[in-house]
Write a protein that holds these residues in place. Structure first.
Motif, PDB file in Angstrom:
ATOM      1  N   LEU A  49      17.761  39.841   9.448  1.00 23.18           N
ATOM      2  CA  LEU A  49      17.850  39.569   7.997  1.00 23.18           C
ATOM      3  C   LEU A  49      18.673  40.050   7.246  1.00 23.18           C
ATOM      4  CD1 LEU A  49      13.557  39.591   8.539  1.00 23.18           C
ATOM      5  CD2 LEU A  49      14.898  37.595   7.986  1.00 23.18           C
ATOM      6  N   SER A  50      19.359  41.094   7.713  1.00 20.84           N
ATOM      7  CA  SER A  50      19.632  41.846   6.939  1.00 20.84           C
ATOM      8  C   SER A  50      21.079  40.929   6.770  1.00 20.84           C
ATOM      9  CB  SER A  50      20.469  43.479   7.372  1.00 20.84           C
ATOM     10  OG  SER A  50      19.581  44.068   7.896  1.00 20.84           O
ATOM     11  N   CYS A  51      21.675  40.210   7.657  1.00 22.54           N
ATOM     12  CA  CYS A  51      23.479  39.675   7.603  1.00 22.54           C
ATOM     13  C   CYS A  51      22.976  38.300   6.615  1.00 22.54           C
ATOM     14  CB  CYS A  51      23.586  39.103   8.512  1.00 22.54           C
ATOM     15  SG  CYS A  51      23.807  40.201   9.791  1.00 22.54           S
ATOM     16  N   TYR A  52      21.625  37.950   6.658  1.00 24.37           N
ATOM     17  CA  TYR A  52      21.611  37.145   5.884  1.00 24.37           C
ATOM     18  C   TYR A  52      21.263  37.093   4.355  1.00 24.37           C
ATOM     19  CZ  TYR A  52      19.341  33.391   3.221  1.00 24.37           C
ATOM     20  OH  TYR A  52      17.712  32.252   2.083  1.00 24.37           O
ATOM     21  N   CYS A  53      20.650  37.716   3.694  1.00 21.70           N
ATOM     22  CA  CYS A  53      20.514  38.908   2.238  1.00 21.70           C
ATOM     23  C   CYS A  53      21.556  38.961   1.842  1.00 21.70           C
ATOM     24  CB  CYS A  53      19.617  40.246   2.613  1.00 21.70           C
ATOM     25  SG  CYS A  53      17.576  39.202   3.060  1.00 21.70           S
ATOM     26  N   PHE A  54      22.656  40.289   2.732  1.00 23.32           N
ATOM     27  CA  PHE A  54      24.448  40.429   2.426  1.00 23.32           C
ATOM     28  C   PHE A  54      24.764  39.110   2.287  1.00 23.32           C
ATOM     29  CE2 PHE A  54      28.497  41.797   3.409  1.00 23.32           C
ATOM     30  CZ  PHE A  54      28.440  42.526   2.959  1.00 23.32           C
ATOM     31  N   ARG A  55      24.701  38.360   2.902  1.00 22.06           N
ATOM     32  CA  ARG A  55      25.975  37.209   2.784  1.00 22.06           C
ATOM     33  C   ARG A  55      25.145  36.095   1.428  1.00 22.06           C
ATOM     34  NH1 ARG A  55      29.085  33.400   5.561  1.00 22.06           N
ATOM     35  NH2 ARG A  55      29.331  31.739   4.481  1.00 22.06           N
ATOM     36  N   ARG A  56      24.073  36.268   1.221  1.00 22.80           N
ATOM     37  CA  ARG A  56      23.210  35.231   0.341  1.00 22.80           C
ATOM     38  C   ARG A  56      23.684  36.303  -1.898  1.00 22.80           C
ATOM     39  NH1 ARG A  56      17.729  33.624  -1.080  1.00 22.80           N
ATOM     40  NH2 ARG A  56      17.523  32.667  -3.107  1.00 22.80           N
ATOM     41  N   HIS A  57      23.686  37.493  -1.544  1.00 24.00           N
ATOM     42  CA  HIS A  57      24.348  38.559  -2.486  1.00 24.00           C
ATOM     43  C   HIS A  57      25.526  39.185  -2.486  1.00 24.00           C
ATOM     44  CE1 HIS A  57      20.053  38.004  -3.945  1.00 24.00           C
ATOM     45  NE2 HIS A  57      19.495  37.979  -2.400  1.00 24.00           N
ATOM     46  N   SER A  58      26.115  38.449  -1.802  1.00 25.73           N
ATOM     47  CA  SER A  58      28.052  38.952  -1.464  1.00 25.73           C
ATOM     48  C   SER A  58      27.956  39.584  -2.875  1.00 25.73           C
ATOM     49  CB  SER A  58      28.302  38.440  -0.919  1.00 25.73           C
ATOM     50  OG  SER A  58      28.294  36.746  -1.501  1.00 25.73           O
ATOM     51  N   ALA A  59      28.279  38.783  -4.175  1.00 26.80           N
ATOM     52  CA  ALA A  59      28.651  39.366  -5.917  1.00 26.80           C
ATOM     53  C   ALA A  59      28.231  39.868  -6.061  1.00 26.80           C
ATOM     54  CB  ALA A  59      28.079  37.606  -6.318  1.00 26.80           C
ATOM     55  N   ILE A  60      27.184  41.180  -5.757  1.00 28.13           N
ATOM     56  CA  ILE A  60      26.808  42.111  -6.208  1.00 28.13           C
ATOM     57  C   ILE A  60      26.910  43.720  -5.370  1.00 28.13           C
ATOM     58  CG2 ILE A  60      24.268  43.469  -6.622  1.00 28.13           C
ATOM     59  CD1 ILE A  60      22.673  41.038  -6.826  1.00 28.13           C
ATOM     60  N   PHE A  61      26.928  42.834  -4.133  1.00 31.04           N
ATOM     61  CA  PHE A  61      27.645  44.054  -3.311  1.00 31.04           C
ATOM     62  C   PHE A  61      29.042  44.163  -3.438  1.00 31.04           C
ATOM     63  CE2 PHE A  61      22.829  42.947  -1.137  1.00 31.04           C
ATOM     64  CZ  PHE A  61      22.792  44.541  -0.956  1.00 31.04           C
ATOM     65  N   CYS A  62      30.038  42.992  -3.614  1.00 30.21           N
ATOM     66  CA  CYS A  62      31.150  42.919  -3.624  1.00 30.21           C
ATOM     67  C   CYS A  62      31.654  42.186  -4.956  1.00 30.21           C
ATOM     68  CB  CYS A  62      31.572  42.298  -2.076  1.00 30.21           C
ATOM     69  SG  CYS A  62      30.617  43.357  -0.674  1.00 30.21           S
ATOM     70  N   PRO A  63      31.560  42.989  -6.216  1.00 26.33           N
ATOM     71  CA  PRO A  63      31.800  42.387  -6.835  1.00 26.33           C
ATOM     72  C   PRO A  63      33.717  42.140  -6.895  1.00 26.33           C
ATOM     73  CG  PRO A  63      31.976  44.354  -7.685  1.00 26.33           C
ATOM     74  CD  PRO A  63      31.388  44.395  -6.411  1.00 26.33           C
ATOM     75  N   ILE A  64      34.060  40.990  -8.121  1.00 27.75           N
ATOM     76  CA  ILE A  64      35.831  40.170  -8.029  1.00 27.75           C
ATOM     77  C   ILE A  64      35.927  41.184  -8.884  1.00 27.75           C
ATOM     78  CG2 ILE A  64      37.364  38.469  -8.103  1.00 27.75           C
ATOM     79  CD1 ILE A  64      35.359  36.525  -7.689  1.00 27.75           C
ATOM     80  N   ILE A  65      36.979  42.565  -8.129  1.00 26.14           N
ATOM     81  CA  ILE A  65      37.873  43.719  -9.287  1.00 26.14           C
ATOM     82  C   ILE A  65      39.395  42.614  -9.648  1.00 26.14           C
ATOM     83  CG2 ILE A  65      38.697  45.603  -9.550  1.00 26.14           C
ATOM     84  CD1 ILE A  65      37.457  46.245  -6.585  1.00 26.14           C
ATOM     85  N   PRO A  66      39.306  42.464 -10.807  1.00 25.12           N
ATOM     86  CA  PRO A  66      40.626  41.725 -11.461  1.00 25.12           C
ATOM     87  C   PRO A  66      42.331  42.786 -11.181  1.00 25.12           C
ATOM     88  CG  PRO A  66      39.372  42.892 -12.949  1.00 25.12           C
ATOM     89  CD  PRO A  66      38.839  42.951 -12.258  1.00 25.12           C
ATOM     90  N   ASP A  67      43.055  41.983 -11.366  1.00 20.69           N
ATOM     91  CA  ASP A  67      43.794  42.734 -10.560  1.00 20.69           C
ATOM     92  C   ASP A  67      44.872  43.040 -11.125  1.00 20.69           C
ATOM     93  OD1 ASP A  67      46.883  42.713  -9.437  1.00 20.69           O
ATOM     94  OD2 ASP A  67      47.106  40.847  -8.374  1.00 20.69           O
ATOM     95  N   PRO A  68      44.851  44.674 -11.193  1.00 15.27           N
ATOM     96  CA  PRO A  68      45.823  45.407 -12.089  1.00 15.27           C
ATOM     97  C   PRO A  68      47.199  44.659 -12.581  1.00 15.27           C
ATOM     98  CG  PRO A  68      44.846  46.552 -10.773  1.00 15.27           C
ATOM     99  CD  PRO A  68      44.423  45.038 -10.375  1.00 15.27           C
ATOM    100  N   SER A  69      47.805  44.360 -11.935  1.00 15.58           N
ATOM    101  CA  SER A  69      49.371  44.018 -11.804  1.00 15.58           C
ATOM    102  C   SER A  69      49.837  43.492 -12.539  1.00 15.58           C
ATOM    103  CB  SER A  69      49.596  43.471 -10.686  1.00 15.58           C
ATOM    104  OG  SER A  69      49.213  42.640 -10.141  1.00 15.58           O
ATOM    105  N   ALA A  70      48.967  42.185 -13.046  1.00 12.42           N
ATOM    106  CA  ALA A  70      48.737  40.926 -13.766  1.00 12.42           C
ATOM    107  C   ALA A  70      48.658  41.408 -15.365  1.00 12.42           C
ATOM    108  CB  ALA A  70      47.840  39.793 -14.071  1.00 12.42           C
ATOM    109  N   ILE A  71      47.690  42.650 -15.738  1.00 11.23           N
ATOM    110  CA  ILE A  71      47.745  43.045 -16.754  1.00 11.23           C
ATOM    111  C   ILE A  71      48.719  44.366 -17.701  1.00 11.23           C
ATOM    112  CG2 ILE A  71      46.015  44.810 -18.467  1.00 11.23           C
ATOM    113  CD1 ILE A  71      43.788  44.613 -16.273  1.00 11.23           C
ATOM    114  N   PHE A  72      49.115  44.598 -16.665  1.00  6.82           N
ATOM    115  CA  PHE A  72      50.346  45.374 -17.005  1.00  6.82           C
ATOM    116  C   PHE A  72      52.047  44.141 -17.528  1.00  6.82           C
ATOM    117  CE2 PHE A  72      48.178  48.799 -14.788  1.00  6.82           C
ATOM    118  CZ  PHE A  72      47.988  49.486 -15.872  1.00  6.82           C
TER     119      PHE A  72
END
Length: 406
Positions: A338-361
């Motif tokens: 059950l833990s694996c199932y919940c982690f996979r379904r809400h992976s955007a919350i537990f692991c958000p997409i971080i923008p690439d800093p190199s593109a900004i600079f």
């Protein structure tokens, strides 16, 4: 019988003459014969030829090999009880030889000569399963007749240890019949006569014949008591009230959780506590039965098998180990899935997409700050424009009434 013994004696004499030895050997007894004095006692006689050359002081003795003992006699006859154990005995055998004392020089004893005495029984008398139960009050002898039409009468005598003729043969004064068994109860003459009755001689008469024998004795099994101390059961017997100076051998058989564990023997010396122990499992029902018998240094006595004595109860197996070994791992496995199932379904919350800093600079360096809003379109935060209402301003002249804007 006499011809056989005489032939044996002649053969022995011829051998000693042809093959002489350094040491002289006595000739064996010859012409052995016997005569019944009463149904229990027999008189055995023989002759012996004194060899030439014996010293005058040489004293000849005759050694009789009985069933369990040896006897030395100065005469060429002896009286003996021809008795053995049980009904099936039909004869007695004894060995006789001539021996000397130290005053006979180099003469050696003769070889042993057997004599077989046929008992005066008249074949099968139709009696079987004969036993004598010994108790504190008397002797209870019982038997089964193969044919109920065959009548049987028991007579007895206290033979004692002497081999003199039996004089007081008594008929059973308390006969009884119980089902298939017939019996005779013999009360002790006086209080301390238990040991005397161990030398009981039985004369059994039936319509088919008669025989004499020495019975085997049994006693009641001693009472068994069981106590528990820690991880052991202690078995305790009340010693029999016979032969107090004898050593007893206790035999007990038992079951543990309905599984036979075999039989064990324990010998308890005089003066020692009648106790032995066995390992105990408190989740099992134990069933014991026991018997007792004397050792070889006492008159042969054995007991009947006791009734079954129980201790403890059979309990179901303990479920704690089952829960520990099966249920708990199963619950942990379900929780993990059950833990694996919940982690996979809400992976955007537990692991958000971080923008690439190199593109900004990189965009900042190429376009400058003025185009900062468009360099990283879709990557930077753009505020939402706020809504506002437009207002109309009207110039009024003096002395003009103000109109409320609706």
């Amino acid at each position: 019988m006499r011809r056989t013994l005489d032939l044996f004696t002649l053969t022995w004499t011829a051998v000693t003459l042809v093959f002489p030895c350094n040491a002289e050997t006595f000739p064996p007894p010859t012409r052995l014969s016997y005569k019944w004095i009463d149904p229990f006692t027999v008189n055995v006689t023989w002759t012996w030829q004194k060899p030439h050359g014996l010293p005058s002081k040489c004293k000849i003795l005759f050694e009789i090999q009985l069933e369990k003992t040896r006897r030395q006699l100065p005469n060429s006859f002896f009286t003996v009880r021809c008795l053995s154990e049980g009904l099936q005995s039909t004869q007695c055998t004894y060995n006789i030889r001539a021996i000397s004392n130290e005053s006979c020089g180099g003469w050696d004893g003769s070889i042993s000569v057997p004599i077989t005495i046929d008992k005066p029984a008249t074949g099968d008398i139709g009696v079987k399963d004969f036993e004598c139960l010994l108790d504190s009050a008397g002797v209870n002898c019982s038997w089964i007749t193969a044919d109920q039409s065959v009548s049987s009468v028991l007579s007895y005598s206290i033979c004692g240890v002497s081999d003199e003729p039996v004089k007081d043969v008594k008929m059973c004064d308390q006969p009884y019949s119980s089902g298939m068994r017939n019996g005779c109860y013999m009360l002790y003459v006086h209080q301390n006569s238990q040991s005397r009755y161990l030398n009981l001689c039985i004369l059994m008469n039936t319509t088919l014949g008669w025989t004499t024998f020495k019975p085997e004795f049994v006693i009641s099994s001693p009472k068994l008591s069981i106590t528990q101390e820690g991880d052991y059961l202690y078995l305790n017997w009340i010693p029999p009230n016979f032969q107090s100076s004898c050593t007893w051998r206790y035999k007990f058989c038992f079951e543990e959780c309905s599984v036979p564990k075999g039989c064990e023997n324990t010998i308890i010396e005089v003066g020692e506590p009648n106790v032995t122990r066995v390992p105990y499992n408190d989740r099992c029902l134990y069933r014991f039965n026991s018997s007792v018998s004397t050792t070889k240094y006492c008159p042969h006595l054995t007991s009947t098998l006791s009734e079954v004595v129980t201790y403890g109860t059979n309990k179901p197996p303990d479920a704690t180990m089952v829960v520990t070994a099966i249920v708990i791992p199963l619950i942990l496995s379900v929780c993990f899935i059950l833990s694996c199932y919940c982690f996979r379904r809400h992976s955007a919350i537990f692991c958000p997409i971080i923008p690439d800093p190199s593109a900004i600079f990189k965009e900042m360096m190429m376009n400058g700050n003025k185009d900062l809003k468009t360099t990283a379109a879709g990557s930077l935060y753009t505020p939402v424009p706020e809504k506002f209402e437009s207002c109309n301003i009207t110039v009024v002249k003096e002395n003009t009434v103000l109109l409320q804007n609706s």
